[in-house]
Design an enzyme around this catalytic site. Sequence first.
Site, mmCIF file in Angstrom:
data_model
loop_
_atom_site.group_PDB
_atom_site.id
_atom_site.type_symbol
_atom_site.label_atom_id
_atom_site.label_comp_id
_atom_site.label_asym_id
_atom_site.label_seq_id
_atom_site.Cartn_x
_atom_site.Cartn_y
_atom_site.Cartn_z
ATOM 1 N N CYS A 199 0.812 -1.225 0.000
ATOM 2 C CA CYS A 199 0.000 0.000 0.000
ATOM 3 C C CYS A 199 0.844 1.273 0.000
ATOM 4 C CB CYS A 199 -0.942 0.010 1.199
ATOM 5 S SG CYS A 199 -2.155 -1.312 1.120
ATOM 6 N N HIS B 67 -3.154 7.547 2.019
ATOM 7 C CA HIS B 67 -3.568 6.235 1.508
ATOM 8 C C HIS B 67 -4.969 5.954 2.031
ATOM 9 C CE1 HIS B 67 -3.894 2.095 0.603
ATOM 10 N NE2 HIS B 67 -3.690 1.670 1.831
ATOM 11 N N ASN C 90 -9.986 0.155 -0.572
ATOM 12 C CA ASN C 90 -8.524 0.220 -0.488
ATOM 13 C C ASN C 90 -7.955 -0.366 -1.783
ATOM 14 O OD1 ASN C 90 -5.807 -0.123 0.015
ATOM 15 N ND2 ASN C 90 -6.077 -1.013 2.053
#
Length: 325
Positions: free
Chosen positions: A115, A252, A282
């Site tokens: 990520c 993020h 996500n």
Amino acid sequence: MVMLRSVVRGVGSHLPERVMANAELARLVDTSDEWIVQRTGIRERHIAAEGETTSDLALKAAEAALAAAGLAAGDIDLIVLATSTPDRTFPATATAVQMRLGITHGVAFDLQAVCSGFVFAVATADKFLRSGSHRRALVIGAETFSRILDWTDRTTCVLFGDGAGAMVLEAVEQADDAVPRGVLTTHLRSDGRHTPKLYVDGGPSLTGTVGHLRMEGREVFKHAVGMITDVITDAYAATGTTSADLDWFVPHQANRRIIDASADKLKIPADKVVITVDRHGNTSAASIPLALDVAVRDGRIRPGHLVMLEAMGGGFTWGSALVRW
Ligand code: UT7
């Protein structure tokens, strides 16, 4: 004196057509729209079609970023593509994008930081550009996480989505007494001791399979806010800035509660935080450039604005990048 800095020329993104709302997931596993919204802020995510690959999404995001930059593919001499869901084990997805853009010069490679991949890719491209070795970079975050989810595991399958985002960075000479523009500072960290909290249970060398994502969500959550705020504080210290100087915070997009808690701890007001987790879920390395593209296209992020990017993910890896647009 003049110095080279990596300046943002344009951003672009691409999402698969198919939207999967929480209600659809509630038909697959024992979950509910209410639980997902309350715990994560996610309402829907995009899922790649059968046969639609990470490089398909990355290519469209790259083309959109080039159009926004007013540049042709041939102007690019560096592609850094962050992904944990490459088309193939090798060659790099970046070389597939390079080929499909018709670029035969320069260099293209993938970068793996889960990520945090986009922040790591921005930092990497910035170091290439500031060294003078390369002139214009495509920095891409692209994922098809739907392919590594266990669709019977409600603790993970509700959280992720597919998509891609791209940014064109250009090495520009700036007088060192001018207000600096572009990537001002980057701060990257990793600590492999945390692997058991977030990992994929397969891989070419370990099992000869692709594997599925496994996560101890609560454990990741416990570390996230501290790690995020640490690297942002490092960026402030390196540049003599504070939260009050920021125009936009583009974190993020993993979980609305993590974003809100980080912004709160850093005293960044909610109206300066770009949120897309509700619509994208996500998307790992793609989440920051997807969010940037939304906020640039709707007119929020404008030239001269100070923008803080941050991410935290598998490894653990974490990092920040402070950018003057
Ligand atoms: O991007 C990379 C980094 N990843 C992250 O940042 C993710 C970090 N973690 C999180 O976002 C959160 O921890 C989650 C959203 C994954 C989970 O939220 P939580 O508030 O930490 O919930 P929990 O794991 O403590 O689970 C609470 C309860 C459990 O039931 P019991 O044990 O209390 O009876 C779970 O079994 O919720 C249950 N649960 C669910 N219920 C309905 C877990 N997943 C679901 C679900 N639907 N999908």
